[in-house]
Design an enzyme around this catalytic site. Structure first.
Site, PDB file in Angstrom:
ATOM      1  N   SER A 133      52.716 -17.788  -4.245  1.00 24.08           N
ATOM      2  CA  SER A 133      52.904 -16.337  -4.281  1.00 24.08           C
ATOM      3  C   SER A 133      53.532 -15.832  -2.987  1.00 24.08           C
ATOM      4  O   SER A 133      54.443 -14.990  -3.005  1.00 24.08           O
ATOM      5  CB  SER A 133      51.562 -15.646  -4.508  1.00 24.08           C
ATOM      6  OG  SER A 133      51.745 -14.256  -4.644  1.00 24.08           O
ATOM      7  N   ASN A 158      57.350  -5.752  -5.976  1.00 26.92           N
ATOM      8  CA  ASN A 158      55.923  -5.685  -5.637  1.00 26.92           C
ATOM      9  C   ASN A 158      55.587  -4.256  -5.249  1.00 26.92           C
ATOM     10  O   ASN A 158      56.231  -3.693  -4.363  1.00 26.92           O
ATOM     11  CB  ASN A 158      55.609  -6.644  -4.481  1.00 26.92           C
ATOM     12  CG  ASN A 158      54.126  -6.676  -4.143  1.00 26.92           C
ATOM     13  OD1 ASN A 158      53.563  -5.680  -3.706  1.00 26.92           O
ATOM     14  ND2 ASN A 158      53.495  -7.819  -4.323  1.00 26.92           N
ATOM     15  N   THR A 208      52.372  -9.444  -8.388  1.00 27.31           N
ATOM     16  CA  THR A 208      51.177  -9.045  -7.647  1.00 27.31           C
ATOM     17  C   THR A 208      50.723 -10.256  -6.850  1.00 27.31           C
ATOM     18  O   THR A 208      50.648 -11.380  -7.380  1.00 27.31           O
ATOM     19  CB  THR A 208      50.082  -8.461  -8.561  1.00 27.31           C
ATOM     20  OG1 THR A 208      48.990  -8.047  -7.742  1.00 27.31           O
ATOM     21  CG2 THR A 208      49.610  -9.432  -9.621  1.00 27.31           C
ATOM     22  N   GLU A 209      50.503 -10.054  -5.555  1.00 28.33           N
ATOM     23  CA  GLU A 209      50.435 -11.194  -4.640  1.00 28.33           C
ATOM     24  C   GLU A 209      49.217 -12.088  -4.844  1.00 28.33           C
ATOM     25  O   GLU A 209      49.157 -13.184  -4.309  1.00 28.33           O
ATOM     26  CB  GLU A 209      50.526 -10.730  -3.180  1.00 28.33           C
ATOM     27  CG  GLU A 209      49.435  -9.790  -2.706  1.00 28.33           C
ATOM     28  CD  GLU A 209      49.840  -8.326  -2.831  1.00 28.33           C
ATOM     29  OE1 GLU A 209      50.647  -8.009  -3.743  1.00 28.33           O
ATOM     30  OE2 GLU A 209      49.345  -7.507  -2.034  1.00 28.33           O
ATOM     31  N   ASN A 210      48.242 -11.620  -5.625  1.00 32.13           N
ATOM     32  CA  ASN A 210      47.108 -12.497  -5.897  1.00 32.13           C
ATOM     33  C   ASN A 210      47.455 -13.580  -6.920  1.00 32.13           C
ATOM     34  O   ASN A 210      46.620 -14.445  -7.184  1.00 32.13           O
ATOM     35  CB  ASN A 210      45.886 -11.693  -6.337  1.00 32.13           C
ATOM     36  CG  ASN A 210      46.161 -10.793  -7.514  1.00 32.13           C
ATOM     37  OD1 ASN A 210      47.125 -10.033  -7.506  1.00 32.13           O
ATOM     38  ND2 ASN A 210      45.336 -10.876  -8.529  1.00 32.13           N
TER      39      ASN A 210
END
Lengths: 221, 236
Positions: free
Chosen positions: A95, A30, A53-55
């Site tokens: 996530s 990340n 990607t944390e979304n």
């Protein structure tokens, strides 16, 4: 000939390039917003790295060609991206299970300050009237196996960003493993900053003068 | 016979009441149910507590709801974003309160709330200002903070395709908080680009099962926040 300003230390891209050497084949990674984003462009050929990607996307690719983007395919910085073959979409609880559950190998973040015990401050200057915003930074450093920081060695005003203890509000305690600055690569080892590598043309005294804590220098060989 | 489809967005949000807690899906513009939010602005409910990762951008969607003065409290992780100019004014004037929650904790609080779990422990934010005042417990030598599950009266979400039973599939990274919020609200309302007949969605790919959804409404060609902001649109 026009006089050129002397360049001391690494550029933003060179810092990202140096960090990229430490991203191993097969890693799940990340990257934070800013200089960390540049790391993806410098991972040596032959290494396969999967970007999270944390979304809600694993297998994030490069930005789309102009005019080909999709406003519902974005990264954590809310910029349009692409999804590589083999990518997966998921909701936020999954996530952050990847993040908090220790499934990601590496995250690379920026910093306001790093302490010699590995504390990180990177989300707020605590300035009155500022709108506090944290996003996923605290989750990432609490859960990802290895936390790298890329930052200029000092602030624009020349103040050290590597310090004995952080004065800005903390993002997390004892979480940073390695710091890549324009002047050096520095590990956090047993509550001290240990110089691992100096940038070309930089000596340890120069780095020490710009550091707010005592450095363990490179071992003499 | 179960048919959760309602005729239009006005009907979908008609019963949102003053003082309600409303979860609104979306991360940035991806997944933001703009048409439902605009219908809520027209409907007039106020003194709302809104749960969203951000605070909208420009003067459309969530930002327009805040600008209209309808939001007394935001629960979010990242209120400071590009083109997010409305919230700072409302926050500084004291009109809109802010509860700042780390993004992963926010997601898990919603998941827990929807799953009937009143609280849980997380390592996130230990030793930080956002952990102050939270109960600390040590497991296997590591400190964790207790966070409470979060529920809501309503959830406004955006899907790609829904069916009459309320089953939903999402579009790419627009999924984000949607499946979590759907479980955590008493009344979950989904706008979808298409609402299809029973049996048309493959049961293997349904992301939100219909039991979590009260109403679906077709919004065939949803607007995108960035397009509206770039055009200088201000709602209403």
């Amino acid at each position: 000939m026009t006089e050129q300003k002397e360049i001391v230390g690494l550029t933003r891209d060179q810092m990202a390039q140096r960090c990229a050497l430490d991203i191993h084949d097969g890693s799940y990674v990340n990257l934070g917003i800013g200089i960390p984003e540049l790391v993806a462009g410098y991972v040596p050929e032959g290494r396969e790295v999967i970007y999270h990607t944390e979304n809600g996307l694993l297998g994030m690719g490069q930005p789309p060609e102009p005019g080909k983007g999709n406003p519902e395919l974005i990264n954590a910085g809310k910029k349009q991206v692409t999804a590589n073959p083999g990518a997966a979409y998921f909701h936020h609880a999954d996530s952050f299970a990847m993040i908090r559950g220790g499934h990601l190998d590496v995250c690379v973040l920026g910093a306001l300050q790093v302490s010699q015990t590995g504390d990180l401050a990177n989300w707020s200057t605590g300035a009155p009237g500022a709108i506090p915003s944290v996003g996923g930074a605290m989750d990432l450093i609490a859960g990802v196996k290895t936390v790298y920081v890329i930052t200029q060695h000092t602030t624009r005003d020349g103040e050290p960003k590597l310090v004995e203890s952080c004065t800005f509000p903390l993002t997390g305690l004892g979480v940073v493993h390695r710091i890549y600055t324009d002047l050096a690569v520095i590990d956090v080892v047993d509550g001290q900053f240990k110089v691992v590598e100096l940038s070309p043309g930089i000596d340890v005294d120069y780095v020490q003068q710009r550091t707010g804590a005592t450095l363990i220098p490179l071992a003499d060989t | 016979m179960i048919n959760k489809k309602v005729a239009n967005v006005e009907e979908a949000v008609a019963d949102v009441f003053d003082g309600a807690t409303v979860m609104i899906g979306g991360f940035g513009e991806a997944g933001s149910p703009i048409e439902l939010i605009h219908a809520l602005i027209d409907q007039g409910a106020t003194d709302l507590t809104v749960v969203n990762n951000n605070t909208g951008s420009g003067e459309v969607g969530l930002a327009a709801l805040i600008k209209a003065g309808r939001v007394s409290k935001m629960i979010c992780s990242y209120p400071r974003s590009t083109n997010s100019t409305v919230f700072p004014d409302k926050y500084r004037s004291g009109h809109t309160e802010l509860e700042l929650v780390p993004q992963g904790t926010l997601a898990e609080r919603i998941r827990a709330g929807g799953a009937g779990i009143p609280a849980f422990y997380t390592p996130t934010a230990v030793g930080t200002p956002l952990g102050e005042g939270m109960e600390v417990r040590t497991f296997d030598g590591r400190q964790y903070l207790m966070a409470y599950g979060l529920t809501a009266d309503f959830a406004l979400l955006k899907g790609k395709t829904a069916d009459y039973h309320g089953n939903v599939v999402y579009n790419k990274t627009a999924r984000n908080f949607g499946p979590l919020m759907a479980t955590a609200a008493k009344v979950t309302i989904v706008q979808a680009a298409s609402v299809v007949s029973i049996g048309e969605l493959d049961p293997e790919v349904i992301v939100t099962p219909g039991i979590f959804v009260k109403r679906v409404v077709a919004v065939p060609d949803p607007q995108h926040e960035s397009t509206l902001v770039a055009a200088g649109v201000s709602y209403p």
